[in-house]
Design an enzyme around this catalytic site. Structure first.
Site, PDB file in Angstrom:
ATOM      1  N   CYS A  57      -5.770  -2.684  -7.074  1.00 27.70           N
ATOM      2  CA  CYS A  57      -5.611  -1.460  -6.451  1.00 27.70           C
ATOM      3  C   CYS A  57      -3.923  -1.316  -5.356  1.00 27.70           C
ATOM      4  CB  CYS A  57      -6.482  -1.051  -5.530  1.00 27.70           C
ATOM      5  SG  CYS A  57      -6.524   1.087  -5.274  1.00 27.70           S
ATOM      6  N   GLU A 102     -10.286  -0.545 -11.486  1.00 27.95           N
ATOM      7  CA  GLU A 102     -10.978  -0.688 -10.913  1.00 27.95           C
ATOM      8  C   GLU A 102     -12.317   0.234 -10.171  1.00 27.95           C
ATOM      9  OE1 GLU A 102     -10.434  -0.642  -5.638  1.00 27.95           O
ATOM     10  OE2 GLU A 102      -9.032   0.494  -7.234  1.00 27.95           O
ATOM     11  N   LYS A 160     -10.345  -9.145  -4.099  1.00 30.03           N
ATOM     12  CA  LYS A 160      -9.988  -8.338  -3.721  1.00 30.03           C
ATOM     13  C   LYS A 160      -9.693  -8.951  -1.974  1.00 30.03           C
ATOM     14  CE  LYS A 160      -8.035  -3.851  -2.711  1.00 30.03           C
ATOM     15  NZ  LYS A 160      -8.048  -2.864  -2.275  1.00 30.03           N
TER      16      LYS A 160
END
Length: 543
Positions: free
Chosen positions: A419, A306, A368
């Site tokens: 994440c 990430e 995300k």
């Protein structure tokens, strides 16, 4: 309560249950706090699974004792139970989440002031959920062994709420103890995390019912004991059979390389370090690991973690060209910041993204959508910013549209998880239609904020549970660890531990047949919770 006190006296005040049940004031709060803290030993990286029995067994006795605490009136026992639940939850979350404070020390000059809020404030807020669960359990309470189902109904509902209220925080649910218990974890393919919560509460609270205080503290087998024994035996048999009948198989022609740079967090977001970071990535990615993997030339897909770059990759043509030269036509999948709609003096949207690179082009991306509160966005921004409160991650991240699958040449449809998105049961493949269901979970993450603490291990355990729930292989690439290739039954095929620089080479496991949870997961918790509620009601009716 007078009748109970008499029976307790006959059992002997020296017995542990009696001491807990009759405890008052600070002693009662201390017992709850310590019991909750010991329960955190059941979580990664300790994985001492039986210790989850300490808080849940103690919970039964504390709620028993609520009959005589909290003042007069009908609300007295409920308030007393809620108080015990808060202290037990506070101990559990403090011991299980203290590592969040490490993130405040990465840029201590800006965020050290928030250390007490992360280490003490968040556990104090999260403890409101078990407080509510204990109060609901007390409202359903009965003197017999079926009261463990009242605890399951109350605390199980509280865990579900914790996973959904204000975007949810389903971290370190009590069911994670079963997720670390070998074959028992396989039942998550049927009932998911919240079903595991209910089962774990019944299993680990049952020891409290084996000592019957109404009959001289004697050992008395009961319905709860037989239920817990059947659950354990059934889960173990199902899990062992599922694992034995399904060896790991790999997708032909896919050779993965996962790169874990172990980059210090204070260096990762400094733009001046950009050239050195890219050079480090490229050198590490081309490392030889054996006769069959002498470098990037021997893999089909390279995956980086990430937020791999301290800049917008699409705005750095020199970096894109350097990557293209180094990869020799191979596919790179990497975490990166992505900008959309920039120009004209106006700020564009900035996303925490996964990008797929082929040559010098970004051919696919995923933004995300489930952002971390106070980490990637600031809740109630208009109220808090005047007081100097900001989010931890530099910049202001926008929420992506989705969920949706990610496409990469040579790989099956991907369910991307950036994440924190890996901790939400039932959401991992929410963007996949039945006819185009993802066949791979890809989790890129940066847990470097939390250093050498239990946090990254807990995060990995939750991502691994998503693989079992969905019946999909998990490819997890982390900046500092834990990176791993996990098959659809949760078996770790290859991994790199926390705090290690290196690469993982391996194939891509094939998906399992679609699990019951993947098809009907929304049904599992309501049905099991209704069953626990019915058994709790039966306990009151039979009392």
């Amino acid at each position: 309560m007078a009748e109970f006190a008499q029976s307790t006296a006959r059992a002997g005040l020296s017995s542990l249950p009696a001491r807990i049940i009759l405890a008052e004031g600070w002693k009662r709060r201390a017992i709850a706090f310590v019991a909750g803290a010991l329960g955190a030993l059941a979580l990664p990286p300790f994985d001492v699974v039986p210790t989850m029995a300490v808080p849940l067994t103690t919970a039964v006795w504390l709620i028993d004792g609520a009959a005589g605490e909290g003042g007069r009136g009908r609300l007295g026992p409920l308030l007393s139970a809620a108080g015990a639940g808060w202290w037990l939850g506070f101990g559990y979350f403090l011991a299980g989440l203290w590592w969040l404070g490490a993130a405040m020390l990465v840029e201590a000059d800006q965020f050290a002031w928030a250390l007490p809020l992360a280490v003490i404030g968040l556990p104090a807020v999260l403890a409101l959920f078990p407080a509510l669960g204990f109060a609901l359990a007390r409202a359903l309470w009965s003197p017999g062994s079926l009261r463990v189902f009242a605890l399951a109904a109350g605390l199980g509902a509280a865990e579900w709420l914790r996973g959904h209220v204000l975007t949810g925080f389903p971290w370190n649910d009590v069911g994670m103890a079963l997720a670390q218990a070998g074959p028992l974890a396989q039942v998550a393919s049927l009932i998911g995390l919240y079903g595991l919560d209910l089962a774990a509460i019944v299993i680990f609270a049952t020891p409290a019912t084996l000592i019957d205080m109404r009959h001289g503290a004697r050992f008395r087998p009961n319905a709860a004991m037989w239920t817990a024994a059947l659950l354990i035996a059934g889960f173990a048999a199902f899990g062992a059979l599922r694992l034995a009948m399904n060896p790991t198989e790999e997708v032909a022609g896919v050779k993965l390389r996962l790169m874990q740079p172990n980059l210090p967090q204070d260096a990762k977001f400094n733009p001046r370090n950009g050239p050195d970071i890219l050079r480090r990535y490229l050198i590490l990615s081309d490392r030889a690991t054996g006769p069959e993997r002498t470098g990037v030339a021997d893999v089909t897909h390279l995956i980086w973690p990430e937020s791999a770059f301290p800049y917008i990759l699409s705005r750095e043509p020199q970096a894109m060209a350097a990557i293209a030269r180094a990869l020799q036509g191979k596919i790179l999948i990497t975490g990166a910041a992505r900008v959309e709609g920039d120009g004209g003096g106006r700020r564009g949207k900035i996303f925490n993204a996964i990008e797929v690179l082929q040559g010098e082009r970004i051919i696919a991306f995923y933004d995300k959508m489930h952002l971390v509160p106070f980490g990637e966005y600031l809740p109630f921004e208009n109220l808090l910013r005047p007081f100097g409160v900001t989010q931890l991650v530099p910049g202001i991240w926008d929420r992506g549209q989705g969920p949706r699958a990610l496409a990469a040449p040579g790989l099956p449809p991907i369910a991307p998880l950036v994440c924190y998105e890996a901790v939400f049961p039932g959401e991992a493949t929410a963007g996949g239609e039945a006819r185009n269901r993802p066949e791979l979970l890809l989790n890129v993450t940066n847990d470097g904020w939390f250093g050498q603490t239990p946090g990254p291990w807990q995060h990995f355990a939750q991502a691994r549970l998503r693989a079992i729930e969905e019946g999909l292989p998990l490819i997890r690439v982390a900046n500092t660890g834990v990176s791993a290739i996990v098959d659809p039954y949760g078996r770790v095929i290859e991994s790199l531990p926390l705090g290690v620089e290196g690469v993982i080479d391996g194939g891509l496991p094939k998906p399992a047949p679609v699990t019951f949870f993947a098809h009907h997961g929304w049904m599992a918790f309501p049905i099991l919770w209704a069953l626990a509620l019915a058994l709790a009601a039966a306990g009151r009716w039979l009392a």
